[in-house]
Scaffold this active site. Sequence first.
Site, PDB file in Angstrom:
ATOM      1  NE  ARG A  82      -2.534   0.886   3.591  1.00  0.00           N
ATOM      2  CZ  ARG A  82      -3.201   0.589   4.709  1.00  0.00           C
ATOM      3  NH1 ARG A  82      -4.434   0.108   4.648  1.00  0.00           N
ATOM      4  NH2 ARG A  82      -2.646   0.784   5.882  1.00  0.00           N
ATOM      5  CE  LYS A 184      -2.643   4.547   7.247  1.00  0.00           C
ATOM      6  NZ  LYS A 184      -4.096   4.529   7.478  1.00  0.00           N
ATOM      7  CD  GLU A 220     -11.892   5.606   4.173  1.00  0.00           C
ATOM      8  OE1 GLU A 220     -11.451   4.894   5.086  1.00  0.00           O
ATOM      9  OE2 GLU A 220     -11.214   5.918   3.190  1.00  0.00           O
TER      10      GLU A 220
HETATM   11  C1  LIG Z   1      -5.228   3.740   7.735  1.00  0.00           C
HETATM   12  C2  LIG Z   1      -6.625   4.014   7.313  1.00  0.00           C
HETATM   13  C3  LIG Z   1      -7.653   3.058   7.483  1.00  0.00           C
HETATM   14  C4  LIG Z   1      -7.457   1.759   8.208  1.00  0.00           C
HETATM   15  O1  LIG Z   1      -6.567   0.923   7.564  1.00  0.00           O
HETATM   16  P1  LIG Z   1      -5.859  -0.305   8.326  1.00  0.00           P
HETATM   17  O2  LIG Z   1      -4.902  -0.819   7.315  1.00  0.00           O
HETATM   18  O3  LIG Z   1      -6.909  -1.284   8.666  1.00  0.00           O
HETATM   19  O4  LIG Z   1      -5.229   0.260   9.553  1.00  0.00           O
HETATM   20  C5  LIG Z   1      -8.909   3.379   6.991  1.00  0.00           C
HETATM   21  N1  LIG Z   1      -9.157   4.559   6.383  1.00  0.00           N
HETATM   22  C6  LIG Z   1      -8.200   5.499   6.220  1.00  0.00           C
HETATM   23  C7  LIG Z   1      -8.547   6.775   5.545  1.00  0.00           C
HETATM   24  C8  LIG Z   1      -6.908   5.253   6.677  1.00  0.00           C
HETATM   25  O5  LIG Z   1      -5.969   6.200   6.510  1.00  0.00           O
END
Ligand SMILES: *Cc1c(COP(=O)(O)O)cnc(C)c1O
Length: 341
Positions: A82, A184, A220
Amino acid sequence: MEKKNIDWENLGFAYLQTEKRYVSNFKDGKWDDGCLTEDANIVMNECAGVLQYAQTVFEGMKAYTTEDGHIVVFRPNLNAERMTDSAKRLEMPPFPAERFLDAVEQVVKANAAYVPPFGSGATLYIRPYMFGINPVIGVKPADEYQFRIFTTPVGPYFKGGVKPLTICVSDFDRAAPRGTGHIKAGLNYAMSLHAIVTAHANGFDENMYLDSATRTKVEETGGANFLFVTKDNKVVTPHSSTILPSVTRRSLMYVAEHYLGLEVEERDVYFDEVKDFAECGLCGTAAVISPVGKVVDHGREICFPSGMEKMGPITQKLYDTLTGIQMGHIEAPEGWIKVIE
Ligand SMILES: *Cc1c(COP(=O)(O)O)cnc(C)c1O
């Protein structure tokens, strides 16, 4: 190895400096060998790309102690992949995945005294990140980058028991179609701060973001993916190119299907159907799943039958199974648990 004298059970989610961190620099078109350092501070030029144009991406995962005393990390290969995707989208040179995994191992080993003991509920949070470090004033990608990983011990998420959350439908958008919602990057968080401060000021725990093109579909929250459970026990998660592909959510969907024998669906989830779900949860590394008890849409309340006291039954099963896999009580799928030592 002697553990640090820390009150593990009462740690919160705050930065506590540990001894070692990993650093590698990208210069003249290549990453250097990288090393561990004790210096927690970064000195950079006033015009560094990250400071002027927010060229930075990050990851988050955790190391913890299993019942049989091993220090392990959960699916770090997915974080490595990722981060590569995130870096490419921001025109940054990806840090090679195999080196990412090696660096995680080095940092966790070097800070093993800060990995909370089994049973404390606490974990060692691992934060890889990289950023443009050389001066950039005309808008373009930096030429030089720094990749780092630091760790910080964090407390049990559900201290004092599980409390279902109350969330609100946000009037702000999180991610544009064809934008950067799926990576991210700090920039997605910078612009979410006003929305979360507003939500908190109005008495809500989190924001539910809708798709910004039509504002009809659930996306989300600021930092966690949604899971819903239908009244006939199907596990449903929104499919969208503008949500961040959560490692926890992907793992929970696998657990639902292959461990619990439930039907799973990744599809468009219209806000109009949220009222018909039996359970709702937020998935992310920190909490695994936080149950949502109530969604408020401009004064209209949607209360899930699971209520405001505890997790719904399917959410609880998902939580118990995934945390059981992580802690080593339940056999993990091949490759999910990376043993550090
Ligand atoms: C990091 C993150 C998540 C959760 O991801 P994990 O890999 O399960 O920790 C969900 N949404 C956003 C916007 C994120 O930055």
